[in-house]
Each structure stands twice: as structure tokens, then as C-alpha cells.
Design an enzyme around this catalytic site. Structure first.
Site, PDB file in Angstrom:
ATOM      1  N   HIS A  67      -5.510   7.735  -2.351  1.00  9.27           N
ATOM      2  CA  HIS A  67      -6.467   6.743  -1.884  1.00  9.27           C
ATOM      3  C   HIS A  67      -7.677   6.646  -2.822  1.00  9.27           C
ATOM      4  CE1 HIS A  67      -4.556   7.404   2.235  1.00  9.27           C
ATOM      5  NE2 HIS A  67      -4.314   6.156   1.901  1.00  9.27           N
ATOM      6  N   HIS A  76       0.844  -1.210   0.000  1.00 10.12           N
ATOM      7  CA  HIS A  76       0.000   0.000   0.000  1.00 10.12           C
ATOM      8  C   HIS A  76       0.873   1.252   0.000  1.00 10.12           C
ATOM      9  CE1 HIS A  76      -3.537   2.466   1.371  1.00 10.12           C
ATOM     10  NE2 HIS A  76      -2.576   3.178   1.957  1.00 10.12           N
ATOM     11  N   GLU A  77       1.892   1.293   0.871  1.00 12.27           N
ATOM     12  CA  GLU A  77       2.771   2.476   0.941  1.00 12.27           C
ATOM     13  C   GLU A  77       3.614   2.606  -0.336  1.00 12.27           C
ATOM     14  OE1 GLU A  77       2.043   4.469   3.126  1.00 12.27           O
ATOM     15  OE2 GLU A  77       0.944   3.130   4.469  1.00 12.27           O
ATOM     16  N   TYR A 119      -9.842   3.072   1.969  1.00 11.25           N
ATOM     17  CA  TYR A 119     -10.012   3.112   3.430  1.00 11.25           C
ATOM     18  C   TYR A 119     -11.079   2.107   3.860  1.00 11.25           C
ATOM     19  CZ  TYR A 119      -7.406   7.325   4.914  1.00 11.25           C
ATOM     20  OH  TYR A 119      -6.440   8.222   5.251  1.00 11.25           O
ATOM     21  N   HIS A 147       1.565   4.210  -3.017  1.00  9.25           N
ATOM     22  CA  HIS A 147       1.591   5.674  -2.858  1.00  9.25           C
ATOM     23  C   HIS A 147       2.853   6.238  -3.516  1.00  9.25           C
ATOM     24  CE1 HIS A 147      -1.883   6.411  -0.465  1.00  9.25           C
ATOM     25  NE2 HIS A 147      -1.453   5.815   0.632  1.00  9.25           N
TER      26      HIS A 147
END
Length: 645
Positions: free
Chosen positions: A206, A196-197, A254, A200
């Protein structure tokens, strides 16, 4: 020309992943955990034109400003400038780059880019535990097993990620340039969270920030902690480049309970048949995530292809003035060791093939210097070939437009147009700080900044350029923030009008006396990075480098007191490329001569010196103190240290 900036969003697959495999729970989303005492700060947000478009509240953690787990920058820096622009993530190759005084520079604000050649270079913080290292490497594998993206351990590449553990799980969106952190803190040691990071870092925001989210989810603002509503910012259509439909299963979404103040859902799917627990999974990339990654980082999965990328597709330069750009290489180690770069022009009358040269700057990058034929103007398409020792070749095409300079005298004096410009004003830059009295050139005009605080003109307050653009931020329509009011006033045309003649610049005697029998290390007064040539050869651009003091310079003084500064290794002299007088003109190495473009005065400034070019009176400067930054003339610049050896 407006760039198509992109904040990438994941695509949806035809079939959702199974609920049981992807069900989200609090332990799967440590990036949403907050300290017991949450410290926040509210600032203005800016649109693509640098104008205030709203406000946003971010969380402060370990000195960083975080929007969820997306790093916006250092809190103190954002607090000082009073505004933030959400990341616009563009391709590394710019559509057009202007290095011409005849064409206004593109002043769209760019905070990040996608990584060129599908390759992310990285290092590990030695303090990382084995558990964190395992999670990071497994997270990389989730990405590399399904896409053409590669993670390669850094040797000396200029742009790279440093995996660290610094106050939770967070990362910047896109490539910032230089070293940029990705934090895999305590509780983040899972492959899906690490992936996930990394996504980014590759350029994604998101999923729930997509402008079309309201068609698929309901955001219950009444259930969100009041200080954390900024984490649910919906991006504007002009900020994004979505791929496919909204992806409820994205690893970038999220969870339904994120930042709830009362235990009630903050995000719910509109489709009653969708289990809310599907939102926020951190197990694996969804098919939609993979499709989006493949869209913006295309290529064959699992292969190590030889690739090259140019920092621009089109370069605009002036008649008789050189231009520079960067070439980024990626490929197997064996291919890169024996790589040979060549250039072929389709218009030798404008750009001769032999006038395109390559020098190594750092690691996987090369600097390309393009010199037009004397007095020529027009367009040339240059094919850049990279050929391995085994004969494998890849190519890229660069369009170069050489613009004919029809104004200004014969020697490029200061001119002055309508009386406002000196010809030495720096182009307006949205990332530069300005105060009262600052002057810039913008669209052929010269503007001066006025900044007041509570009605009084101040020189000790500053604003970033993107907060006030000259042609729209005026006395009638000033910018304002925190008691400050600021605006640009038109004071005249840029230099070059009817004055000039043969010029000559600053001909006053240089009174500084230095020992010419010794060699010197020349470094910045701040970071102490040294002035070095990208390659100790003719035409090599001069750059900054943290070389441990290996580079040495020798000084020769003439009767007027000015110094020629030559490399102790090659004996080539520091030279303002093409004898250019304007701010931003690059410094290169050239055969030592007697021309004023090779004469400098080390003027005392405090305990240090400021190097000033004789022919222009402009200081030797840099736009940043990153390794590999080109050295050029500037209206004002940092001081330099001349250390005798």
C-alpha cells in the site's frame, strides 16, 4: 551478496487526477470492511537477517492472515512459527545462484518475486459469479491498456493466479510460485478494486506504507482501532524501492477514514489544499501508478512480444558437477509453438556449447542443464537464443563460473575437518524448520541446533531458519519466543577435509525384496505426486509431477540387493548426477550401467518406502511438493510409495 529486495510503491504524476472522478467513499473500499467480530493475532516481525524487529497484529479471515487486504499466509502456519516477515518483492531473475559446495548459499529470505516476462497466467474459480468475472476482466483491462503487462489464461504453466471468492478482497504481494489465490469476494465487484488486488499480486504494497509517508500524510494512531494498527505499518527504507514522489491519488492508497474507531480520520494529507476525499480512490490507476508499473514491467503497451527470462544472471557450479536453471518464455501462441532454443559459449574450454541442454518442464518454462568440461574451471558467458519458426530471435546471457575444488581426497569421502561435519549436512535454509539436534552447513562450518522450552531441552518444538541464523544466533545471543529459547552451536568444519579416498558410501546389502517383473509408479507419501523425468531423454532432470500415474518405472536388482530404477519408456536409469555424494545433488536420467550412482535401496518405513542412494546413503528427496520440483539427495526426506502395476 545482499540482494536489492524491493517492495514497489507507486509514483506521483505531475498533475493529480480530478477530485470528482476519484473521490473515495466507503463503498469504494470493501477491502477494508471487517466482520462484526474481528479476530486478530499478534506476532513478531523479522528483518532481512531473520532477527526480531518488532511486532505486528493482523486480522484472521477464513483462516488467512491479512494485513488489510494483503495476505501474509495461513494463520495456523504463522501462529506455529511465531513470526512473520513482511514481503520482500524481488525480480524473478536472481543476480547470482550458487550450486557449489564451495560457496555458501545466499540465505536472504525471499517471500515473493515479480512475474517474469510481464506475464501473469490465471484461471477462474468455477464458482465465481458473472458479475465478479466482469469486474476481474475489466480490472485487467485497466492495467493492460496502460502498461506492457499481460494476463494470459493458463494452460499448464507452473506459476499462476486463481481468481476466487474467499472472504472479501485480498491478495498476496508478488508471485509466490505455484497456484496463488486472489480473492474478489462479495462487494468487491468493481474494476478498480479488482485492479487494486492485481497490483498487489504484481508486487506492490500500500502507498501509505512507504517510509517517506510522514512527509505527506499524518497517520492518527489514536483514531485507529487498537487491534488494527498493524494495517498502518510504515516500511523501512531497506524494504522498499520507491519510484518518484508520494502518490496521494494512487489506487493503492488507503482512504482517510480507514479502520477508524471513532469516526475521525486515520489518515490526513499534510497539504491543507488537498481534499482528504481524494485518498483511497478505486476508480482507475493514477498516472503515478502507471509510471511505477512501467518502471518494473517495462515494454511497449498493447504488444505481444517474444520474451525470455533466466532464473539467474550468474550461476556458480563446482568442477565436474552440472548446474541447472530455469528459462521462462512468453509470447504469441504461434511463436511459442515453433520455438527453438540454442546456446553459444564464449569459452568452449570451460563450458562447451554442446554441453548446454534444454528440456521442457511445464508449460512456458524450460530447464537448462549446464555441464562443465572435465577437469576445467573458470568463467564462460553463454548466450541463450530463442528463435521462432519465422526466424525471430531473442537472447539472454548467462555467466557461469566453474569453481575448482582444491580440497578433499580423490574420491570425495566424508572427510570431517575438525571432527564436526559428516559432509552430508544440508546447507542452512531460512525456510526450513529446525529442532534440537538439527545440523546444517553454513559458511564452511557445521552448526547444531539446541531448542529449549521453559528451560528444558525439547525435540518436539521447531523454529524456522530465519528466526535463528547460525553465525548470529548463538548460545550467548539466543533467539526466544513464547517460552522457547534456541541457538546454534559450532561443532566443526564441513566435510571434505583430509579423509575421503575413493569413498564408497553405504555398501551394506539391501534386504528389501520387490518384484522386478512388474513396473511401478513411484509417488510421494503426502501429495501422491509422481516421480517423473522432465523429458524422457539422456540428462533429463527428474522432477515431481501430478501425472495421474502415467509414468512407470522398472526395477533391476543386483547381487547386493540394490535396485537400478529405469524409465519403462526410455529404459534410461535414475542416476545421481555426476556421481555426486552430497545432499542436494540432482537426480537425472542416464544410460543404465553398473555404477553405484544408479543403485538405490527402497528401505521400508512404516507402510511405505524411503529410497536411499547406495553411494551416499542419502535419501531421495524434494524441497517442496510443487509440480516441477527437482528430485535430489537429502539428509532426510519424505517417504515414497511404490505402487505395482
Amino acid at each position: 551478496m545482499k540482494r536489492n529486495y524491493a517492495i514497489l510503491a507507486a509514483a506521483v504524476s505531475a498533475a493529480f487526477l480530478s477530485t470528482s472522478a476519484l473521490a473515495a467513499d466507503e463503498s469504494n473500499n470493501p477491502e477494508l470492511k471487517l466482520p462484526r467480530r474481528v479476530e486478530t493475532h499478534t506476532v513478531n516481525t523479522l528483518d532481512a537477517n531473520g532477527q526480531v524487529s518488532g511486532k505486528i497484529t493482523y486480522v484472521i479471515a477464513d483462516g488467512m492472515a491479512l494485513l488489510g487486504d494483503i495476505a501474509l499466509g495461513k494463520h495456523e502456519e504463522i501462529k506455529q512459527r511465531g513470526a512473520v516477515q513482511l514481503p520482500f518483492v524481488a525480480d524473478w531473475t536472481a543476480p547470482v545462484t550458487s550450486q557449489s559446495k564451495l560457496v555458501p548459499m545466499d540465505n536472504h529470505y525471499k517471500t515473493a518475486t515479480r512475474w517474469p516476462n510481464n506475464t501473469v497466467y490465471y484461471i477462474f474459480d468455477p464458482a465465481l459469479t458473472q458479475k465478479k468475472l466482469d469486474a476481474i476482466q475489466a480490472g485487467m483491462k485497466l492495467i493492460t491498456d496502460k502498461t506492457a503487462i499481460r494476463f494470459v489464461k493458463r494452460t499448464n504453466e507452473p506459476n499462476y493466479v486463481k481468481f476466487t471468492s474467499s472472504g472479501g478482497c485480498w491478495a498476496y504481494a508478488g508471485m509466490k510460485g505455484g497456484e496463488q489465490p486472489v480473492s474478489i469476494g462479495d462487494g468487491c465487484e468493481k474494476p478498480g478494486i479488482a485492479a487494486h488486488e492485481m497490483i498487489h499480486t504484481l508486487g506492490w504494497m500500500h502507498e501509505h506504507m512507504r517510509p517517506d509517508r510522514d512527509n505527506y500524510i499524518t497517520v492518527h494512531e489514536d483514531n485507529i482501532s487498537d487491534s488494527l494498527k498493524g494495517q498502518f505499518t510504515k516500511l523501512r527504507p531497506d524494504q522498499v524501492d520507491p519510484v518518484g514522489n508520494y502518490d496521494l491519488d494512487s489506487v493503492m492508497h488507503y482512504p482517510t477514514w480507514a479502520f477508524s474507531k471513532n469516526g475521525k480520520p486515520t489518515i490526513e494529507p499534510k497539504d491543507p489544499n488537498v481534499d482528504p476525499k481524494r485518498l483511497g480512490q478505486r476508480v482507475d490507476l493514477s498516472p503515478g501508478d502507471v509510471a511505477s508499473l512501467q518502471k518494473f514491467y517495462p515494454g511497449d503497451i498493447g504488444t505481444v512480444e517474444l520474451k525470455i527470462a533466466l532464473s539467474t544472471k550468474e550461476l556458480k557450479i563446482d568442477q565436474d558437477k552440472p548446474g541447472t536453471l530455469t528459462l521462462d518464455l512468453a509470447g504469441a501462441e504461434a511463436d511459442l509453438k515453433g520455438i527453438k532454443l540454442t546456446a553459444k559459449s564464449d569459452n568452449e574450454a570451460v563450458i562447451a556449447s554442446s554441453n548446454v541442454s534444454f528440456t521442457t518442464t511445464q508449460g512456458n518454462q524450460r530447464s537448462i542443464r549446464v555441464v562443465p568440461v572435465a577437469k576445467a574451471s573458470g568463467i564462460a558467458n553463454i548466450t541463450i537464443n530463442a528463435t521462432t519458426a519465422a526466424g525471430k530471435t531473442v537472447s539472454a546471457v548467462l555467466k557461469v563460473e566453474v569453481l575448482k575444488d582444491s580440497g578433499g581426497g580423490t574420491g570425495g569421502g566424508n572427510g570431517g575437518g575438525n571432527g564436526g561435519g559428516s559432509g552430508a549436512e544440508k546447507p542452512f535454509d531460512q525456510k526450513t524448520l529446525y529442532t534440537t539436534g538439527s545440523r546444517v552447513s553454513f559458511e564452511g562450518k557445521v552448526y547444531e541446533m539446541t531448542l529449549t522450552y521453559k528451560g528444558e531441552v525439547r525435540k518436539n518444538y521447531f523454529v524456522y531458519g530465519y528466526m535463528c541464523v547460525p553465525n548470529s544466533c548463538t548460545k550467548d545471543k539466543p533467539g526466544s519466543y513464547g517460552g522457547m529459547t534456541y541457538f546454534w552451536s559450532l561443532v566443526g568444519d564441513t566435510g571434505g577435509g583430509n579423509g575421503g579416498g575413493n569413498g564408497g558410501g553405504n555398501t551394506a546389502k539391501c534386504d528389501t525384496t520387490l518384484d522386478t517383473q512388474r513396473s511401478y509408479k513411484i509417488s510421494t507419501a503426502g501429495m501422491r505426486k509422481a516421480l517423473v523425468p522432465a523429458g524422457d531423454v539422456q540428462g533429463s532432470p527428474t522432477i515431481l509431477w501430478q501425472d495421474g500415474g502415467a509414468q512407470r518405472w522398472q526395477l533391476q536388482r543386483n547381487a547386493d540387493g540394490f535396485y537400478t530404477i529405469a524409465s519403462a519408456g526410455s529404459k534410461l536409469a535414475l542416476d545421481v548426477a555426476g556421481g555426486a555424494k552430497g545432499a542436494g545433488s540432482e537426480l537425472v536420467l542416464a544410460t543404465a550401467g553398473s555404477g553405484q550412482s544408479q543403485q538405490f535401496c527402497p528401505r521400508p518405513s512404516g507402510s511405505n518406502y524411503q529410497l536411499v542412494a547406495r553411494h551416499s546413503g542419502l535419501a531421495v528427496g524434494i524441497t517442496s511438493e510443487n509440480d516441477g520440483t527437482a528430485v535430489q539427495q537429502a539428509a532426510s526426506a519424505a517417504n515414497w510409495l511404490l505402487s505395482q502395476q
